[in-house]
Structure formats: C-alpha cells, structure tokens
Enzyme design. Structure first.
Site, mmCIF file in Angstrom:
data_model
loop_
_atom_site.group_PDB
_atom_site.id
_atom_site.type_symbol
_atom_site.label_atom_id
_atom_site.label_comp_id
_atom_site.label_asym_id
_atom_site.label_seq_id
_atom_site.Cartn_x
_atom_site.Cartn_y
_atom_site.Cartn_z
ATOM 1 N N GLU A 1 0.404 -0.327 -4.646
ATOM 2 C CA GLU A 1 -0.778 0.536 -4.751
ATOM 3 C C GLU A 1 -0.321 1.980 -4.708
ATOM 4 O O GLU A 1 0.682 2.302 -4.041
ATOM 5 C CB GLU A 1 -1.720 0.230 -3.580
ATOM 6 C CG GLU A 1 -3.074 0.900 -3.657
ATOM 7 C CD GLU A 1 -3.197 2.180 -2.842
ATOM 8 O OE1 GLU A 1 -4.301 2.715 -2.752
ATOM 9 O OE2 GLU A 1 -2.170 2.666 -2.301
ATOM 10 N N ASP B 1 -1.737 6.458 -5.330
ATOM 11 C CA ASP B 1 -2.830 7.433 -5.360
ATOM 12 C C ASP B 1 -2.474 8.510 -6.379
ATOM 13 O O ASP B 1 -1.363 9.054 -6.337
ATOM 14 C CB ASP B 1 -2.988 8.099 -3.990
ATOM 15 C CG ASP B 1 -3.222 7.084 -2.890
ATOM 16 O OD1 ASP B 1 -4.339 6.566 -2.790
ATOM 17 O OD2 ASP B 1 -2.266 6.798 -2.128
ATOM 18 N N HIS C 1 -1.056 10.914 -1.819
ATOM 19 C CA HIS C 1 -2.319 10.513 -1.202
ATOM 20 C C HIS C 1 -3.201 11.693 -0.803
ATOM 21 O O HIS C 1 -4.378 11.767 -1.158
ATOM 22 C CB HIS C 1 -2.061 9.640 0.034
ATOM 23 C CG HIS C 1 -3.318 9.244 0.736
ATOM 24 N ND1 HIS C 1 -3.891 9.998 1.738
ATOM 25 C CD2 HIS C 1 -4.146 8.187 0.544
ATOM 26 C CE1 HIS C 1 -5.011 9.415 2.147
ATOM 27 N NE2 HIS C 1 -5.186 8.320 1.443
ATOM 28 N N HIS D 1 0.825 -1.206 0.000
ATOM 29 C CA HIS D 1 0.000 0.000 0.000
ATOM 30 C C HIS D 1 0.860 1.258 0.000
ATOM 31 O O HIS D 1 1.662 1.460 0.909
ATOM 32 C CB HIS D 1 -0.890 -0.025 1.243
ATOM 33 C CG HIS D 1 -1.815 1.130 1.377
ATOM 34 N ND1 HIS D 1 -1.733 2.027 2.405
ATOM 35 C CD2 HIS D 1 -2.851 1.528 0.593
ATOM 36 C CE1 HIS D 1 -2.686 2.923 2.276
ATOM 37 N NE2 HIS D 1 -3.380 2.651 1.189
ATOM 38 N N GLU E 1 -5.004 3.962 -7.755
ATOM 39 C CA GLU E 1 -6.210 4.615 -7.239
ATOM 40 C C GLU E 1 -6.306 6.038 -7.772
ATOM 41 O O GLU E 1 -5.379 6.843 -7.606
ATOM 42 C CB GLU E 1 -6.208 4.652 -5.710
ATOM 43 C CG GLU E 1 -7.493 5.326 -5.207
ATOM 44 C CD GLU E 1 -7.584 5.497 -3.702
ATOM 45 O OE1 GLU E 1 -6.791 4.869 -2.971
ATOM 46 O OE2 GLU E 1 -8.441 6.276 -3.258
HETATM 47 O O1 G3P Z 1 -6.091 0.692 -1.620
HETATM 48 C C1 G3P Z 1 -6.965 1.006 -0.590
HETATM 49 C C2 G3P Z 1 -6.629 2.242 0.167
HETATM 50 O O2 G3P Z 1 -5.576 2.918 -0.410
HETATM 51 C C3 G3P Z 1 -7.757 3.133 0.389
HETATM 52 O O3 G3P Z 1 -7.515 4.143 1.329
HETATM 53 O O4 G3P Z 1 -7.047 6.443 1.981
HETATM 54 O O5 G3P Z 1 -5.207 4.791 1.850
HETATM 55 O O6 G3P Z 1 -6.239 5.678 -0.208
HETATM 56 P P1 G3P Z 1 -6.451 5.305 1.218
HETATM 57 CA CA CA Z 2 -4.987 4.572 -1.896
#
Ligand code: G3P
Ligand code: CA
Length: 314
Positions: free
Chosen positions: A90, A92, A105, A63, A173
């Site tokens: 993962e 953002d 993020h 993550h 994301e």
């Molecule tokens: O991948 C799931 C997660 O990233 C969702 O929450 O706030 O960390 O982007 P956040």
């Molecule tokens: Ca995320």
C-alpha cells in the site's frame, strides 16, 4: 525471487467456482442487485466462518510497505515486503509544487525526512511547496534507522517501476485529493504511462483507494474498469450509495463489527460482484484473528509477517 504462496487462497482460487456453486452461487452471499442491503444479522449467504472456509485467509497488505521494519513509503519498504513474501503493498500519493506525483503519507515533509536541516526557513515544509528536485535531495530513511540513510521519497513512477520489477501488486491511496486538484486524472496518466492500466494490472494487480468519496467516484468515472475502494466506515444504510461507484469499503478496524462486514458483503459493488472489506491498521495477532473472524477479505498492516502468521494459524 521468492513470493509467498498462500495455500488457502490458492486452494480457494482453484475451487471457488465449484464451492460457490455448492453454496448456491455467488448470489447466495451477494445481494440480489445494487442498492439492496442485507441488514444486521440477516445476510443471505454464509457467515464469516463459512465464507473463510471458501475464500481462505484474508489477503495481507503491507501498509506503506513493510513499514514496521523499514522507512514507510520508500523503495526499501516494498523491497522488504517482497523479501518477506508479500505481494500487495500500500502507498500514499501526493503532488509536488512542479506537478510531480510522489509517494509520501504526510502532507508535510518533516516527520519522515531531513527537510528541516536541508531547507531551514521553508516552514511548514509542505509537500506541495517543494519541487520534485528538492524532495529528491531529502533523506527519507535516517529518521527510521541509520541503516536506511539515503533512502529517498520516490516519485510515483519510480515506485511503480519497483513494484513491477518485484512482481508485486499495489493498493494505491490518493492522499488528501482536496489539496491537489486533478490528481485523480494525473494519477491515472502516470499509471497509464507506466503500463499499469493494461488488463492484467487492472484485473489483478491494482486497487485505487481514498478517504474522499468524490475522489473514488472520479477515478471510477474516468476508468470504470479499475477496482476501487473507499476508506471509511459508512453506516449500513448508506452503503448502497457507495456500491454505485466502488468495489470495496476499507474501514479502520476499531470501527467494524461482523454485522457491518456482512452488510458490505451483502451488496454488489460497481463491478457487479459482492463488495469486499479490507481493514486497517492491524499489527498484532489477536486483532488480526478478531477481524478475520468478522469475515474481512483483507488486512492492511505495518507488520505483514505477524498478521500472516496469525491468520494462517487461525
Ligand atoms: O490503507 C489504509 C490506510 O493507509 C489508511 O490510513 O492514514 O495510513 O493512510 P493512512
Ligand atoms: Ca495510506
């Protein structure tokens, strides 16, 4: 380069067709068609234990990279994930004032960069109020540890290039799409330009997710071949609506039960396959084992090594 091979997953891949046939085919755990839902406790296929025996341990996603150990969403964090043996990372994605997609993020720069020192007087320091060149000047590593001083907020293109170089895979994301009109199409353009929308990437190396159902729906409309995920925990009765445009439902781990996971698995998603569940953010062994026992397909974690060890030793 060392890439972890998950024995259970490899074995599952090799024997999946045969085993599912023995279990009665994919239809044995998928619903009979889009729009139908198996109710709580009434999934038509094997339960979590049998499903795990077939599919192996959940896939572990790093993550924001290996963000327990390196500054989130930096190239250092994905490099570290690679060195730890993790393929899936993962991130953002947001957009600068001059229209460049960047990997960060928060919608402000304050928590993870030195923006307040570099640009005093620019409060509230929103990503969308700074140009890409300004953001490129920021230190996105020192807040985490001096050894990471000088790490940068990467552009999406830089990030894709590094994931590609590392032979990793990306759970991308689109963050807060309501702030960035047209970001879905723009993200796909960057992916296309970076050659991330060829068949190999689309089928094996890329998933696009968002907390916004509208965003996921738009991505699916623009690129129906892409695997997508909705972030959230819709009630079981609403799941068929999501199955029309997405393949996965990715919930916060505290919000799910084994019955809910089974309800998701009981549906066919946008590509006609049983829908999947990747849950977040699980950073300890006990919770990892708990969600594994619920039958989740993937675990998104800041500490991928901790989770991998937990689920391998289940
Ligand atoms: O991948 C799931 C997660 O990233 C969702 O929450 O706030 O960390 O982007 P956040
Ligand atoms: Ca995320």
């Amino acid at each position: 380069m060392y890439v972890r091979v998950r024995p259970a997953a490899a074995a599952a891949a090799a024997f999946l067709g045969l085993t599912l046939t023995l279990l009665g085919g994919t239809a044995s755990y998928a619903a009979t068609g889009p729009g139908s839902v198996t109710g709580p406790g009434s999934a038509t296929g094997p339960g979590p234990a049998a499903r795990r025996a077939v599919l192996g341990s959940p896939v572990v996603y790093a993550h924001r990279g290996a963000s327990a150990y390196a500054p989130e969403n930096t190239l250092a964090a994905i490099d570290l994930a690679m060195r730890l043996g993790f393929e899936w990372v993962e991130n953002d994605v947001q957009r600068t004032r001059d229209g460049v997609l960047v990997v960060i993020h928060d919608d402000t720069l304050t928590r993870t960069t030195d923006v307040e020192q570099v640009f005093p007087g620019r409060s509230p320091w929103r990503v969308k109020d700074f140009t890409a060149a300004e953001i490129a000047r920021l230190d996105a590593g020192s807040w985490f540890g001096e050894e990471y001083a000088g790490a940068r907020v990467p552009s999406l293109r830089q990030y894709l290039n590094r994931v590609q170089r590392n032979q990793q895979k990306l759970l991308l994301e689109i963050k807060k799409p309501e702030l960035y009109p047209g970001i879905e199409e723009q993200t796909l353009k960057v992916l296309e330009d970076a050659r991330w929308l060829d068949e190999r990437h689309v089928t094996q190396r890329l998933v696009v997710q968002s907390f916004s159902a509208d965003c996921v729906r738009i991505v699916h409309r623009l690129r129906p071949d892409l695997v997508t995920a909705f972030l959230g925990t819709p009630v079981a009765a609403d799941l068929p609506l999501y199955a029309e445009f997405t393949d996965r439902i990715n919930p916060w781990h505290t919000t799910i039960t084994a019955d809910w996971v089974a309800a998701v698995h009981g549906l066919l998603g946008a590509h006609g396959k049983a829908m999947e569940v990747d849950t977040w953010i699980v950073d300890d062994a006990a919770t990892a084992r708990k969600v594994q026992d619920m039958g989740v397909d993937g675990i998104i974690t800041n500490a991928p090594d901790v989770v991998q060890e937990a689920v391998d030793g289940f």
